[in-house]
Each structure stands twice: as structure tokens, then as C-alpha cells.
Design a protein around this motif. Structure first.
Motif, mmCIF file in Angstrom:
data_model
loop_
_atom_site.group_PDB
_atom_site.id
_atom_site.type_symbol
_atom_site.label_atom_id
_atom_site.label_comp_id
_atom_site.label_asym_id
_atom_site.label_seq_id
_atom_site.Cartn_x
_atom_site.Cartn_y
_atom_site.Cartn_z
ATOM 1 N N ASP A 1 0.832 -1.207 0.000
ATOM 2 C CA ASP A 1 0.000 0.000 0.000
ATOM 3 C C ASP A 1 0.864 1.253 0.000
ATOM 4 O O ASP A 1 0.541 2.252 -0.664
ATOM 5 N N TRP A 2 1.967 1.230 0.762
ATOM 6 C CA TRP A 2 2.870 2.374 0.802
ATOM 7 C C TRP A 2 3.557 2.553 -0.548
ATOM 8 O O TRP A 2 3.669 3.673 -1.060
ATOM 9 N N VAL A 3 4.002 1.464 -1.129
ATOM 10 C CA VAL A 3 4.635 1.525 -2.448
ATOM 11 C C VAL A 3 3.645 2.068 -3.480
ATOM 12 O O VAL A 3 3.990 2.906 -4.324
ATOM 13 N N ALA A 4 2.394 1.607 -3.400
ATOM 14 C CA ALA A 4 1.377 2.078 -4.335
ATOM 15 C C ALA A 4 1.162 3.585 -4.209
ATOM 16 O O ALA A 4 1.051 4.297 -5.213
ATOM 17 N N ALA A 5 1.110 4.071 -2.967
ATOM 18 C CA ALA A 5 0.905 5.506 -2.752
ATOM 19 C C ALA A 5 2.067 6.312 -3.312
ATOM 20 O O ALA A 5 1.872 7.378 -3.910
ATOM 21 N N ILE A 6 3.287 5.816 -3.127
ATOM 22 C CA ILE A 6 4.462 6.531 -3.628
ATOM 23 C C ILE A 6 4.499 6.531 -5.148
ATOM 24 O O ILE A 6 4.811 7.549 -5.780
ATOM 25 N N LEU A 7 4.161 5.404 -5.755
ATOM 26 C CA LEU A 7 4.226 5.288 -7.212
ATOM 27 C C LEU A 7 2.982 5.834 -7.896
ATOM 28 O O LEU A 7 2.944 5.935 -9.125
ATOM 29 N N GLY A 8 1.952 6.172 -7.120
ATOM 30 C CA GLY A 8 0.741 6.735 -7.706
ATOM 31 C C GLY A 8 -0.100 5.725 -8.446
ATOM 32 O O GLY A 8 -0.717 6.048 -9.470
ATOM 33 N N VAL A 9 -0.145 4.484 -7.943
ATOM 34 C CA VAL A 9 -0.955 3.429 -8.561
ATOM 35 C C VAL A 9 -1.893 2.858 -7.506
ATOM 36 O O VAL A 9 -1.697 3.051 -6.307
ATOM 37 N N SER A 10 -2.918 2.155 -7.954
ATOM 38 C CA SER A 10 -3.868 1.577 -7.003
ATOM 39 C C SER A 10 -3.307 0.324 -6.345
ATOM 40 O O SER A 10 -3.552 0.063 -5.165
ATOM 41 N N LYS A 11 -2.546 -0.453 -7.111
ATOM 42 C CA LYS A 11 -1.954 -1.669 -6.581
ATOM 43 C C LYS A 11 -0.698 -1.988 -7.379
ATOM 44 O O LYS A 11 -0.755 -2.107 -8.605
ATOM 45 N N PRO A 12 0.448 -2.127 -6.711
ATOM 46 C CA PRO A 12 1.686 -2.391 -7.459
ATOM 47 C C PRO A 12 1.746 -3.823 -7.972
ATOM 48 O O PRO A 12 1.389 -4.763 -7.264
ATOM 49 N N THR A 13 2.178 -3.979 -9.197
ATOM 50 C CA THR A 13 2.406 -5.309 -9.757
ATOM 51 C C THR A 13 3.736 -5.843 -9.230
ATOM 52 O O THR A 13 4.522 -5.118 -8.619
#
Length: 384
Positions: free
Chosen positions: A212-224
């Protein structure tokens, strides 16, 4: 916010002039979260130049974090972005609504007005030294530009936007932490004596990041999985250029919502000197040594671990690594965190010194105070 003078033009100041960002008393810059979102979403021909040019202009602002007289020349001098590319980035920033040209602007004396941070959201505080550097050191942002890794830049700015204003001044361990590998016995109870229990704590060897933190930083809903792999590659790059570091803390439990007790460093015990971190590690060592008494052979059984006596009612403690930026801003929030850290260091160094004396006398009934008193530890030493 503390008052700052309007930044000078791009001209190199004389040696006698005090340069912003140089020395321990320098100020900070404020990056609006809305502006940060635009920096990574607005159209641009070069994302790295686009973001770094805005940050450089921001470093040249005054107390309102808006007016700047730094421009393409400063980008070339401080970040290594050539003037033609910097000029392009400035034009694109204007097209994105992130800056405008002031009425007093001339080609010889540039003057830009940046989009201000919002008064309604929690903004991101950044140190001026990211742009100016320290002495002859290459500024962190220039190192990031040389890496060419935009994801690393996003993680780096995202970390500043995630720091907790507690004693750690880093990302929460729920977001990111250095920990022991799953399935390992990270914390072992050695034995009890009186009201104390001796713990053997393993040092972390694995990094974990919340998706979730990675997603927020990368600006995506869910990181692949590919995004997560890219995240870790970029994180390693940030570490290698000295932009981030891991600070180890003893936490009062193994839960991700655990509270930090005090910072620990396995190497500071042997470095000598007399700073707060060394004094704490020495006090912990002597307390555990006195606690063992004639059973000092136990040290050999737990070689490489931290032996730590704590009141026996404590939950299982853990050593966790907290992700922090290497360069911190001279902001009210950081000053508060620094004071809390110093209070923790000084308090536990004093408590474990008392414990060492008591244990050496065979006294194991004197409680260790785990809460620093009000007003303790307001020293000015850098704990790290």
C-alpha cells in the motif's frame, strides 16, 4: 515558519556572503503535496529534469516558499542540468501551472512565482541541502539526476512525505522496516533474575515494504510484481548514493504498531568517543555483562546478538530498522523528533548505568524506568 530572506539571483555570491543551505542553521523548503502530484503527472519531455528544476527553484524561495530568483543558471551550477534543458523544464512547469513569471522578471534578472503549498494539507518539508549540498559534497539531488532513476526520486520524496514526527523521524515500520527473516527466532528469552528478563535480540537482515505504501508513492492503485521489483532496485540505488539510511531501534514489541524505545548501533560500542549513542551502547553492554555475572559464557552462545535486560513484564522486544532520509530539514517537526531521540538516548543510558551498578551488587529488584521524564535529554549532540 521561521523567517527567510528572499533568495539571491543565480550569481555566485562572494566568499564572505552566507549561502543558504550551508551550515547547521539553514532553513527548509516546503513542497505542497498537490504540487508533488502534479510534478509526476504533468506532461513533460524529461520527468527528472522537470521535477528537479522545480525543487531547485523551490530551494531559492523566501519565507513564503513562492518567489525565487534562481533559474536555469542555478540548475546548471547546482544540479548539472544544462541551461537549454533547464529552460525547457521551466517552460513546461509554467504550462503545468506550477509557476508563473513575475512582473519584475527580465532575462538578466529572472524572477519566478511558484504555485504555493496548500494551507489545508500536511505538506512535505525538505532540507535546502538537497540542492546546495554540504561543503564540497555532491548534492543528493544531483546524484539522483546522475542516476537517471525517476522511481528512486519518487521514493525519496515519498519518504520525506511519510516521516513520523516521533523520535525515529522515519517511515513507520508498518510502511517500511528492516526485520529478521520470516520464521527466524528474532527475540529469545535467555533467563529471568529478580524482576528482570534477559533478551537476546537478533539484528535485522531483511527489508520489507508495504504494498500500500509503495502504491501511494508510485501513484498506482496496486503495485504489480514488476513494480515491486523496480521499487527494490531503486531503493538499492538510493542507499548506494547515500540518500537514505536505516536506523536500528529497540521496539517494545514485535507488532507493526509497536513503540520505539531507543536507537541501537552494533558498531558504536567499539568506536570510542563520548557521544550519546556510544554512551548508551556502553551502558547496555555493562548492564547485560553485570546481569550475567559468573555466566558470562552466555555471551558466546549469543554472539552477534544484542543482549538486553528489561523488566520481565515486558512484551517480547524486537530490533527493527527504520528507513530515514540521510539529510533532514531544519523544521519544527524534525527539531521535535531530534529532542525526543536525545531524550530517549540520555534517559536509557542513565537507567542502564544504574542497572549495571545494581546488578554488579546482586540487586535485581530496582525497577528500570522506561519512560523518560519531562525535560530530560535536551542536549545538542547529533545522536547518529
Amino acid at each position: 515558519m521561521s523567517e527567510q530572506d528572499l533568495s539571491p539571483s543565480d550569481e555566485v555570491p562572494p566568499r564572505s556572503a552566507r549561502r543558504r543551505g550551508v551550515g547547521k542553521g539553514s532553513k527548509f523548503m516546503v513542497l505542497g503535496r498537490d504540487n508533488m502530484q502534479k510534478l509526476f503527472s504533468a506532461p513533460t519531455s524529461n520527468r527528472m529534469n522537470f521535477v528537479l528544476t522545480f525543487l531547485l527553484l523551490l530551494a531559492g524561495t523566501g519565507a513564503d516558499h513562492r518567489h525565487t530568483k534562481w533559474s536555469a543558471k542555478a540548475c546548471e551550477q547546482k544540479l548539472g542540468i544544462g541551461r537549454p534543458r533547464a529552460t525547457t523544464a521551466i517552460v513546461e512547469l509554467a504550462q503545468a501551472g506550477l509557476l508563473s513569471i513575475a512582473d519584475t522578471h527580465t532575462p538578466a534578472k529572472p524572477h519566478y512565482v511558484l504555485s504555493p503549498p496548500s494551507a489545508e494539507t500536511d505538506e512535505i518539508f525538505l532540507p535546502i541541502q538537497l540542492v546546495t549540498g554540504f561543503g564540497d559534497d555532491t548534492p543528493i539531488l544531483r546524484r539522483l539526476r546522475e542516476s537517471g532513476d525517476v522511481t528512486a526520486l519518487r521514493i525519496f520524496l515519498g519518504l520525506y512525505g511519510s516521516v513520523q514526527l516521533d523520535a525515529t523521524y522515519g517511515a513507520s515500520i508498518e510502511q517500511f522496516r528492516a526485520d529478521c527473516a520470516e520464521g527466524s527466532n528474532a527475540s529469545k528469552s535467555v533467563f529471568d533474575r529478580g524482576i528482570y528478563r534477559l533478551w537476546s535480540l537478533s539484528w535485522p537482515d531483511t527489508h520489507r515494504a508495504s504494498p500500500d505504501w509503495v502504491a501511494a508513492i508510485l501513484g498506482v492503485s496496486k503495485p504489480t510484481q514488476s513494480m515491486m521489483n523496480n521499487f527494490w532496485e531503486s531503493f538499492q540505488k538510493l542507499s548506494s548514493i547515500g540518500a537514505v539510511k536505516i536506523q536500528y531501534w529497540v521496539f517494545d514489541s514485535g507488532d507493526v504498531t509497536a513503540e520505539p524505545l531507543f536507537p541501537v548501533d552494533r558498531y558504536r560500542l567499539f568506536e570510542g568517543g563520548s557521544d550519546a549513542q556510544v554512551e548508551l551502547m556502553q551502558a547496555v553492554y555493562f548492564a547485560s555483562h553485570s546481569f550475567l555475572g559468573d555466566e558470562s559464557y552466555i555471551y558466546d552462545q549469543h554472539e552477534g546478538s544484542l543482549l538486553l535486560p528489561l523488566p520481565s513484564h515486558f512484551a517480547t522486544p524486537h530490533i527493527r530498522g527504520v528507513l530515514t532520509p540521510t539529510v533532514t530539514p531544519d523544521s519544527p517537526g524534525h527539531r521535535r523528533s531530534f529532542a525526543l531521540c536525545m531524550k530517549s538516548l540520555n534517559h536509557f543510558a542513565a537507567e542502564y548505568s544504574v542497572c549495571a551498578k545494581s546488578f554488579s551488587q546482586g540487586i535485581h529488584s530496582q525497577p528500570l524506568r522506561t519512560m523518560p521524564g519531562l525535560g530530560e535529554g535536551d542536549g545538542q549532540q547529533d545522536p547518529f
